[in-house]
Enzyme design. Structure first.
Site, PDB file in Angstrom:
ATOM      1  N   GLU A 168       0.830  -1.195   0.000  1.00  0.00           N
ATOM      2  CA  GLU A 168       0.000   0.000   0.000  1.00  0.00           C
ATOM      3  C   GLU A 168       0.873   1.258   0.000  1.00  0.00           C
ATOM      4  O   GLU A 168       2.033   1.214   0.369  1.00  0.00           O
ATOM      5  CB  GLU A 168      -0.951  -0.015   1.202  1.00  0.00           C
ATOM      6  CG  GLU A 168      -1.882  -1.234   1.188  1.00  0.00           C
ATOM      7  CD  GLU A 168      -2.844  -1.285   2.357  1.00  0.00           C
ATOM      8  OE1 GLU A 168      -3.198  -0.212   2.894  1.00  0.00           O
ATOM      9  OE2 GLU A 168      -3.259  -2.410   2.738  1.00  0.00           O
ATOM     10  N   THR A 232     -12.387  -3.151  -0.313  1.00  0.00           N
ATOM     11  CA  THR A 232     -13.582  -2.301  -0.295  1.00  0.00           C
ATOM     12  C   THR A 232     -14.116  -2.118   1.123  1.00  0.00           C
ATOM     13  O   THR A 232     -15.180  -2.621   1.488  1.00  0.00           O
ATOM     14  CB  THR A 232     -14.662  -2.899  -1.221  1.00  0.00           C
ATOM     15  OG1 THR A 232     -14.653  -4.336  -1.106  1.00  0.00           O
ATOM     16  CG2 THR A 232     -14.411  -2.526  -2.661  1.00  0.00           C
ATOM     17  N   GLU A 234     -13.187   0.672   4.900  1.00  0.00           N
ATOM     18  CA  GLU A 234     -12.489   1.819   5.498  1.00  0.00           C
ATOM     19  C   GLU A 234     -12.932   3.172   4.945  1.00  0.00           C
ATOM     20  O   GLU A 234     -12.150   4.127   4.941  1.00  0.00           O
ATOM     21  CB  GLU A 234     -10.965   1.678   5.404  1.00  0.00           C
ATOM     22  CG  GLU A 234     -10.369   0.657   6.365  1.00  0.00           C
ATOM     23  CD  GLU A 234     -10.473   1.067   7.839  1.00  0.00           C
ATOM     24  OE1 GLU A 234      -9.611   1.818   8.329  1.00  0.00           O
ATOM     25  OE2 GLU A 234     -11.450   0.623   8.489  1.00  0.00           O
TER      26      GLU A 234
END
Length: 372
Positions: A168, A232, A234
């Site tokens: 990320e 999908t 947060e």
């Protein structure tokens, strides 16, 4: 069926209405006090013998740390196809770093129950994602080769089914190199009989701005991985304002974009197995929500005499309550919100769904999955 509790309902009265034994309703929904319900609470009511005899059509995966309580992990086995063991890291020199706790018991337990264990690779450093580690591995071919060789050795030695990459905050300038790295890893794993998957941030367009999104090219990563896990969730998060963690309208936007870039049969839609409790009033930069389990959320509502409401736009349950003179707002998941997400995955023909994470109990969820 999903039964929504009304004022005055008890488990005994619901059992009489549905012809399902009290003990089964209590067990399936993990009720700590069988006669203590809250209006608006969603219960999964499954007749005796009505449980799924086998896993549903949708493939189901879930992340878990090696320190998970075995009984909680085993709850998910009735629905799980793939166990994502979190996580291995690597150093700037290319040395693989195993999780602090031994992962072998999870690998063995998964295979014993017909579940494929996947090694999760993350660029963790100092407790968070480090995009400088990503930069090194995608730019330095020598370090990249070393990490991939060590991954292959560990996968073979420990008995994994493959590698799932969760990188990320990838720097935009490393976008192409990251996809190329995934392609090399997939080729290496596939040549040796293993899989390689990748997790991606929830994008709604190719040009979406933000460090979480700009380094991820959906099309290239889809071409260079066996499957793609859409994170999908947060939208509602620790430091943000109170809202659903995975509102169905927002999840749909991501899925609608993803299927234009990646074949649906490669896509796994993420589902959160948790919620948040915010103390009000919300103040940006000051308020910090507390992460709670979905069953814990219901217990909080029961303890504080709250009424659980359901948002039709986000297809998520929520409630407010008072404690120590302060107002709290809670958003979480229940079988209604899970069912909406499973129907969305089916609508778009996705290969399956994946949970972040399996660390908290949610038996009704696993029973529901057998119907999909």
């Amino acid at each position: 069926m999903i039964y929504i509790v009304n004022a005055g309902d008890t488990v005994s009265s619901i059992a009489r209405k549905t012809d399902v034994p009290v003990r089964k309703i209590v067990y399936d929904n993990e009720l700590t006090d069988r006669e203590q319900l809250v209006p608006g609470q969603a219960l999964l009511v499954v007749p005796p013998g009505g449980e799924a005899g086998e896993r549903g059509r949708l493939s189901v995966s879930g992340y878990a740390y090696p320190f998970i309580e075995p009984y909680i992990l085993e709850q998910s086995y009735i629905a799980l196809n793939e166990l994502l063991i979190f996580s291995y890291g690597f150093t700037f020199e290319g040395d693989l770093v195993p999780p602090p706790q031994d992962d072998l018991w999870m690998i063995e337990s998964a295979w014993k129950n017909g579940i494929s264990p996947m090694l999760v690779l993350t660029p963790f450093s100092g407790g968070g994602f480090n995009n400088q580690l990503i930069k090194v591995i995608v730019e330095n071919e020598e370090i990249q080769k070393k990490v991939m060789e060590e991954l292959l050795f560990v996968v073979k030695d420990r008995g994994y089914a493959g590698v799932s990459v969760d990188f990320e905050y990838i720097l935009p300038e490393n976008k192409i190199q990251y996809a190329v790295f995934m392609g090399k890893l997939k080729e290496l794993m596939n040549e040796n009989g293993y899989k390689a998957s990748v997790a991606v941030a929830p994008k709604t367009s190719a040009e979406q701005k933000g460090l979480l999104y700009e380094g991820m090219d959906y099309r290239l990563l889809g071409e260079n991985a066996d499957s793609v896990f859409l994170m999908t969730y947060e939208w509602g998060y620790t430091y943000g304002p109170p809202m659903a963690v995975a509102p169905i309208n927002k999840v749909r936007e991501v899925v609608e974009y993803a299927v234009t870039e990646i074949p649906a049969q490669k896509l796994v839609m993420g589902i959160p197995n948790y919620g948040y409790d915010w103390q009000l009033p919300y103040e940006r930069g000051i308020t910090r929500a507390i992460t709670i389990g979905n069953e814990e959320a219901v217990s909080i509502a029961v303890e504080n005499g709250a009424f659980i409401q359901f948002s039709d736009s986000s297809m998520s349950p929520w409630f407010t309550y008072q404690k120590a003179g302060m107002t709290h707002e809670v958003w979480f998941e229940d079988v209604r919100s899970i069912q909406a997400k499973l129907k969305l995955a089916e609508e778009y023909g996705l290969s399956g769904v994946g949970y972040w994470n399996l660390m908290r109990p949610f038996r009704a969820n696993w029973l529901l999955l057998g119907k999909f």
